[in-house]
Design a protein around this motif. Sequence first.
Motif, PDB file in Angstrom:
ATOM      1  N   UNK A 182       1.299  20.118  -1.422  1.00 53.54           N
ATOM      2  CA  UNK A 182      -0.101  20.382  -1.733  1.00 53.54           C
ATOM      3  C   UNK A 182      -0.851  19.113  -2.137  1.00 53.54           C
ATOM      4  N   UNK A 183      -0.156  18.176  -2.769  1.00 49.20           N
ATOM      5  CA  UNK A 183      -0.806  16.926  -3.188  1.00 49.20           C
ATOM      6  C   UNK A 183      -1.474  16.221  -2.013  1.00 49.20           C
ATOM      7  N   UNK A 184      -0.888  16.335  -0.836  1.00 45.61           N
ATOM      8  CA  UNK A 184      -1.449  15.635   0.326  1.00 45.61           C
ATOM      9  C   UNK A 184      -2.871  16.081   0.635  1.00 45.61           C
ATOM     10  N   UNK A 185      -3.240  17.303   0.233  1.00 43.17           N
ATOM     11  CA  UNK A 185      -4.588  17.799   0.474  1.00 43.17           C
ATOM     12  C   UNK A 185      -5.634  16.973  -0.270  1.00 43.17           C
ATOM     13  N   UNK A 186      -5.208  16.300  -1.333  1.00 45.53           N
ATOM     14  CA  UNK A 186      -6.142  15.490  -2.119  1.00 45.53           C
ATOM     15  C   UNK A 186      -6.692  14.318  -1.318  1.00 45.53           C
ATOM     16  N   UNK A 187      -6.034  13.976  -0.222  1.00 48.88           N
ATOM     17  CA  UNK A 187      -6.524  12.878   0.626  1.00 48.88           C
ATOM     18  C   UNK A 187      -7.890  13.209   1.210  1.00 48.88           C
ATOM     19  N   UNK A 188      -8.169  14.492   1.400  1.00 52.09           N
ATOM     20  CA  UNK A 188      -9.474  14.895   1.942  1.00 52.09           C
ATOM     21  C   UNK A 188     -10.604  14.603   0.959  1.00 52.09           C
ATOM     22  N   UNK A 189     -10.247  14.430  -0.331  1.00 51.06           N
ATOM     23  CA  UNK A 189     -11.238  14.105  -1.352  1.00 51.06           C
ATOM     24  C   UNK A 189     -11.267  12.612  -1.657  1.00 51.06           C
ATOM     25  N   UNK A 190     -10.389  11.860  -0.996  1.00 48.49           N
ATOM     26  CA  UNK A 190     -10.373  10.416  -1.200  1.00 48.49           C
ATOM     27  C   UNK A 190      -9.472   9.946  -2.324  1.00 48.49           C
ATOM     28  N   UNK A 191      -8.598  10.822  -2.824  1.00 46.66           N
ATOM     29  CA  UNK A 191      -7.671  10.426  -3.888  1.00 46.66           C
ATOM     30  C   UNK A 191      -6.410   9.856  -3.241  1.00 46.66           C
ATOM     31  N   UNK A 192      -6.069   8.598  -3.532  1.00 52.75           N
ATOM     32  CA  UNK A 192      -4.961   7.933  -2.845  1.00 52.75           C
ATOM     33  C   UNK A 192      -3.585   8.490  -3.202  1.00 52.75           C
TER      34      UNK A 192
ATOM     35  N   UNK B  46       0.831  -1.206   0.000  1.00 53.82           N
ATOM     36  CA  UNK B  46       0.000   0.000   0.000  1.00 53.82           C
ATOM     37  C   UNK B  46       0.861   1.250   0.000  1.00 53.82           C
ATOM     38  N   UNK B  47       1.893   1.258   0.844  1.00 54.64           N
ATOM     39  CA  UNK B  47       2.792   2.420   0.925  1.00 54.64           C
ATOM     40  C   UNK B  47       3.477   2.653  -0.411  1.00 54.64           C
ATOM     41  N   UNK B  48       3.885   1.574  -1.067  1.00 52.00           N
ATOM     42  CA  UNK B  48       4.530   1.698  -2.378  1.00 52.00           C
ATOM     43  C   UNK B  48       3.591   2.299  -3.413  1.00 52.00           C
ATOM     44  N   UNK B  49       2.339   1.824  -3.432  1.00 50.62           N
ATOM     45  CA  UNK B  49       1.363   2.354  -4.387  1.00 50.62           C
ATOM     46  C   UNK B  49       1.064   3.825  -4.114  1.00 50.62           C
ATOM     47  N   UNK B  50       0.917   4.175  -2.853  1.00 49.44           N
ATOM     48  CA  UNK B  50       0.638   5.570  -2.493  1.00 49.44           C
ATOM     49  C   UNK B  50       1.799   6.486  -2.878  1.00 49.44           C
ATOM     50  N   UNK B  51       3.028   5.992  -2.698  1.00 49.16           N
ATOM     51  CA  UNK B  51       4.211   6.781  -3.060  1.00 49.16           C
ATOM     52  C   UNK B  51       4.271   7.025  -4.558  1.00 49.16           C
TER      53      UNK B  51
END
Length: 216
Positions: free
Chosen positions: A153-163, A12-17
Amino acid sequence: MTIDWIWENLPLIGDLTLNHLWLTLTPTVLGLLVALPFGWWAHRSRRGRPFIVGTAGLLYTIPSLALFIILPTILGTKILDPINIVTALTVYTVSLLVRVVSDGLSSVPVDAVQAAEAMGYRSWQRLVLVELPVAVPVIAAGLRVAVVSNVSIVTMAALLGIPQLGTLFTQGFQLRLFVPLVTGILLCVVLAVILDLVIVRLGSLATPWRDRTVVA
């Protein structure tokens, strides 16, 4: 406990990275390509420069989360579509780099431009073969700021559910787990440092004459 959690969630960590890397690099490259002609235009137009640079700068004041939510309406995409993130970060990258490109081209020595004109270079040849190469250090410095900013800034996309790596932040908060939160932060820092070093290296390769020293 820490090692066990990381080991169990390594795929999972690899895919998220990888997702985070893609969502960072794509808008950075697109933003640079868009900023180059606008920066050149600002450099060439004394009257238009304040408007071009000022308008580009204002784009960065738009809150990222608001832009992520508004873009689906404008683009006709779904709110979970990664295209929204890529588009938003491209806008931010352009806003950062238009002034940088203009300043970089303005830093080119006048005698270098005049020498190119004397050699019969056309305007586009002068730009591609003389002005842009000389402006690389300034542009690369701005690009380093843009890419590190995009990683954040990409990390903010987690609030929208984008992995992406920001998903580890939300997972940590929701499950009240310290490990995924810290893992996400550390990986973002490592990714930012690696991308920064890559740009420095590419800038060095693009300007080999800067590394030459005259031995007395």
